[in-house]
Design a protein around this motif. Structure first.
Motif, PDB file in Angstrom:
ATOM      1  N   ASP A   1     -67.717  30.696  -3.548  1.00 22.01           N
ATOM      2  CA  ASP A   1     -68.327  29.441  -3.979  1.00 22.01           C
ATOM      3  C   ASP A   1     -67.272  28.500  -4.537  1.00 22.01           C
ATOM      4  O   ASP A   1     -67.377  27.276  -4.379  1.00 22.01           O
ATOM      5  CB  ASP A   1     -69.406  29.706  -5.030  1.00 22.01           C
ATOM      6  CG  ASP A   1     -70.409  28.565  -5.123  1.00 22.01           C
ATOM      7  OD1 ASP A   1     -71.037  28.249  -4.084  1.00 22.01           O
ATOM      8  OD2 ASP A   1     -70.560  27.981  -6.210  1.00 22.01           O
ATOM      9  N   GLY A   2     -66.227  29.062  -5.154  1.00 21.84           N
ATOM     10  CA  GLY A   2     -65.132  28.233  -5.621  1.00 21.84           C
ATOM     11  C   GLY A   2     -64.413  27.542  -4.477  1.00 21.84           C
ATOM     12  O   GLY A   2     -64.045  26.365  -4.573  1.00 21.84           O
ATOM     13  N   VAL A   3     -64.217  28.256  -3.363  1.00 22.27           N
ATOM     14  CA  VAL A   3     -63.598  27.652  -2.184  1.00 22.27           C
ATOM     15  C   VAL A   3     -64.467  26.525  -1.652  1.00 22.27           C
ATOM     16  O   VAL A   3     -63.999  25.421  -1.366  1.00 22.27           O
ATOM     17  CB  VAL A   3     -63.375  28.713  -1.081  1.00 22.27           C
ATOM     18  CG1 VAL A   3     -62.911  28.051   0.212  1.00 22.27           C
ATOM     19  CG2 VAL A   3     -62.360  29.743  -1.535  1.00 22.27           C
ATOM     20  N   LEU A   4     -65.765  26.793  -1.513  1.00 31.41           N
ATOM     21  CA  LEU A   4     -66.679  25.786  -0.970  1.00 31.41           C
ATOM     22  C   LEU A   4     -66.684  24.526  -1.837  1.00 31.41           C
ATOM     23  O   LEU A   4     -66.601  23.396  -1.324  1.00 31.41           O
ATOM     24  CB  LEU A   4     -68.086  26.386  -0.868  1.00 31.41           C
ATOM     25  CG  LEU A   4     -69.131  25.587  -0.085  1.00 31.41           C
ATOM     26  CD1 LEU A   4     -70.172  26.539   0.510  1.00 31.41           C
ATOM     27  CD2 LEU A   4     -69.835  24.578  -0.974  1.00 31.41           C
ATOM     28  N   LEU A   5     -66.764  24.701  -3.159  1.00 33.26           N
ATOM     29  CA  LEU A   5     -66.774  23.544  -4.055  1.00 33.26           C
ATOM     30  C   LEU A   5     -65.485  22.738  -3.948  1.00 33.26           C
ATOM     31  O   LEU A   5     -65.506  21.504  -3.946  1.00 33.26           O
ATOM     32  CB  LEU A   5     -66.989  24.003  -5.499  1.00 33.26           C
ATOM     33  CG  LEU A   5     -68.429  24.263  -5.931  1.00 33.26           C
ATOM     34  CD1 LEU A   5     -68.476  24.760  -7.364  1.00 33.26           C
ATOM     35  CD2 LEU A   5     -69.271  22.999  -5.793  1.00 33.26           C
ATOM     36  N   SER A   6     -64.351  23.439  -3.867  1.00 34.13           N
ATOM     37  CA  SER A   6     -63.056  22.744  -3.751  1.00 34.13           C
ATOM     38  C   SER A   6     -62.999  21.921  -2.468  1.00 34.13           C
ATOM     39  O   SER A   6     -62.538  20.770  -2.470  1.00 34.13           O
ATOM     40  CB  SER A   6     -61.913  23.755  -3.771  1.00 34.13           C
ATOM     41  OG  SER A   6     -61.849  24.421  -5.012  1.00 34.13           O
TER      42      SER A   6
ATOM     43  N   ASN B   1     -63.194  16.431  -0.008  1.00 32.33           N
ATOM     44  CA  ASN B   1     -63.699  15.553   1.046  1.00 32.33           C
ATOM     45  C   ASN B   1     -64.784  14.602   0.539  1.00 32.33           C
ATOM     46  O   ASN B   1     -65.561  14.053   1.323  1.00 32.33           O
ATOM     47  CB  ASN B   1     -64.235  16.403   2.199  1.00 32.33           C
ATOM     48  CG  ASN B   1     -63.129  17.083   2.979  1.00 32.33           C
ATOM     49  OD1 ASN B   1     -62.533  16.508   3.871  1.00 32.33           O
ATOM     50  ND2 ASN B   1     -62.824  18.324   2.603  1.00 32.33           N
ATOM     51  N   ASP B   2     -64.797  14.409  -0.790  1.00 30.30           N
ATOM     52  CA  ASP B   2     -65.714  13.450  -1.429  1.00 30.30           C
ATOM     53  C   ASP B   2     -67.167  13.738  -1.094  1.00 30.30           C
ATOM     54  O   ASP B   2     -67.962  12.812  -0.856  1.00 30.30           O
ATOM     55  CB  ASP B   2     -65.353  12.010  -1.017  1.00 30.30           C
ATOM     56  CG  ASP B   2     -63.940  11.627  -1.432  1.00 30.30           C
ATOM     57  OD1 ASP B   2     -63.535  12.011  -2.548  1.00 30.30           O
ATOM     58  OD2 ASP B   2     -63.243  10.978  -0.637  1.00 30.30           O
ATOM     59  N   LEU B   3     -67.536  15.000  -1.083  1.00 28.14           N
ATOM     60  CA  LEU B   3     -68.907  15.399  -0.793  1.00 28.14           C
ATOM     61  C   LEU B   3     -69.540  15.993  -2.042  1.00 28.14           C
ATOM     62  O   LEU B   3     -68.895  16.718  -2.798  1.00 28.14           O
ATOM     63  CB  LEU B   3     -68.950  16.436   0.332  1.00 28.14           C
ATOM     64  CG  LEU B   3     -68.420  15.987   1.698  1.00 28.14           C
ATOM     65  CD1 LEU B   3     -68.428  17.154   2.667  1.00 28.14           C
ATOM     66  CD2 LEU B   3     -69.249  14.835   2.243  1.00 28.14           C
ATOM     67  N   THR B   4     -70.803  15.666  -2.254  1.00 26.77           N
ATOM     68  CA  THR B   4     -71.570  16.238  -3.361  1.00 26.77           C
ATOM     69  C   THR B   4     -72.494  17.308  -2.796  1.00 26.77           C
ATOM     70  O   THR B   4     -73.324  17.010  -1.923  1.00 26.77           O
ATOM     71  CB  THR B   4     -72.402  15.161  -4.070  1.00 26.77           C
ATOM     72  OG1 THR B   4     -71.533  14.151  -4.571  1.00 26.77           O
ATOM     73  CG2 THR B   4     -73.191  15.772  -5.228  1.00 26.77           C
TER      74      THR B   4
END
Length: 306
Positions: free
Chosen positions: A201-206, A211-214
């Motif tokens: 999940d840390g990778v996904l959030l980074s 890429n300026d995605l919420t």
């Protein structure tokens, strides 16, 4: 106190009862009960509490069992090293893997290790938290760990290659028509995420932040295979290590643009023995670059190699 008492206590914690632990270790139940009571008397604490579902370690018991595991593992390694011969290596090897890493490579290396040392017992488990994995390495509980980053010295940490992270889309998704998925085109898409303390999940959030995605969270899961299956059914998109994609779902996978990868580092315990050293060499022989795709528009590495 003796190592046998430590082993008995660990078995009780695993099995949930003295009777089941005695059967597991092929020991008479009265003898094991006596040893556990003697250990508690000597320590002056209660290690286990009786509950409707069985015996569970107390708070003090859990702390004791962590240290007992270190002592038992060290003893087993010492015995294995002492008995090691040309083809007679015995004992137990404990391997931990950061969730999703080495799914394709580790089984082949372990199979080769077992063929070389058929009497060697290997225990493998996946760990979601990279911090916990690093803590276990530092405590000496693990013989070898596969992880993305660590604070160990170069003598203990060996870079094997890289693990690419790929996007998994729902069946029929329009983005499947492209060879790669532009991450910025996924704005507003719901995501199948992982547990909050998970390295995945840390990778996904980074990646999303870069890429300026919420993130819009559709669901949280613990296993990579579950995330892939849920994404395939249209619950949301997800990002997983390429080697962790289950067979049959490859047609729903696309490399990300910019590409996302993490280093794969094998961390050996200090003063490594012949079993873990042999496994490291077998892992080096595996292909760690087969899942990487040519970068369409640059790449993003999420972890520096120690």
């Amino acid at each position: 106190m003796s190592l046998r008492q430590y082993e008995y206590a660990l078995a009780v914690a695993e099995a949930g009862s003295v009777t089941a632990a005695a059967e597991l270790l092929h020991v008479a139940q009265p003898s094991m009960s006596q040893q556990i009571r003697g250990l508690e008397r000597e320590l002056g604490v209660q290690l286990f509490a009786r509950t409707p579902t069985g015996l569970v370690p107390t708070v003090v018991g859990r702390a004791f069992l962590r240290e007992a595991q270190v002592a038992v593992s060290a003893s087993r390694r010492a015995r294995a090293t002492a008995r090691a011969g040309a083809d007679e290596l015995t004992g137990e090897l404990t391997v931990a893997v950061q969730m999703g890493f080495g799914t394709r490579q580790l089984p082949g290396a372990l199979a080769a290790l077992r063929r070389r040392y058929p009497r060697l017992e290997v225990t493998v488990f996946e760990e979601q938290s990279s911090a916990e994995l690093d803590r276990l390495c530092g405590k000496g509980v693990l013989d070898l760990a596969l992880m993305a980053a660590c604070e160990r010295t170069p003598a203990d940490a060996h870079r094997l290659g890289e693990e690419e992270f790929v996007v998994v889309l729902g069946d029929g998704c329009a983005q499947l028509a492209a060879d790669r998925v532009e991450l910025r085109d996924l704005g507003g898409e719901p995501w199948v995420r992982f547990d909050r303390d998970s390295a995945l999940d840390g990778v996904l959030l980074s990646v999303l932040r870069e890429n300026d995605l919420t993130p819009v969270t559709a669901a949280r899961v613990s296993q990579t295979a579950t995330a892939v299956r849920w994404a395939a059914h249209g619950l949301g998109v997800t990002l997983v290590p390429a080697s962790a994609v289950p067979q049959g779902y490859e047609h729903l996978v696309r490399p990300a643009s910019p590409s996302v990868f993490q280093p794969v580092i094998a961390v050996l315990r200090q003063e490594a023995g012949p079993a873990e050293t042999a496994l490291l060499e077998l892992l080096r022989e595996e292909n760690w670059s087969e899942s990487r795709s040519p970068s369409a528009s640059g790449s993003a590495s999420l972890s520096a190699v120690s």
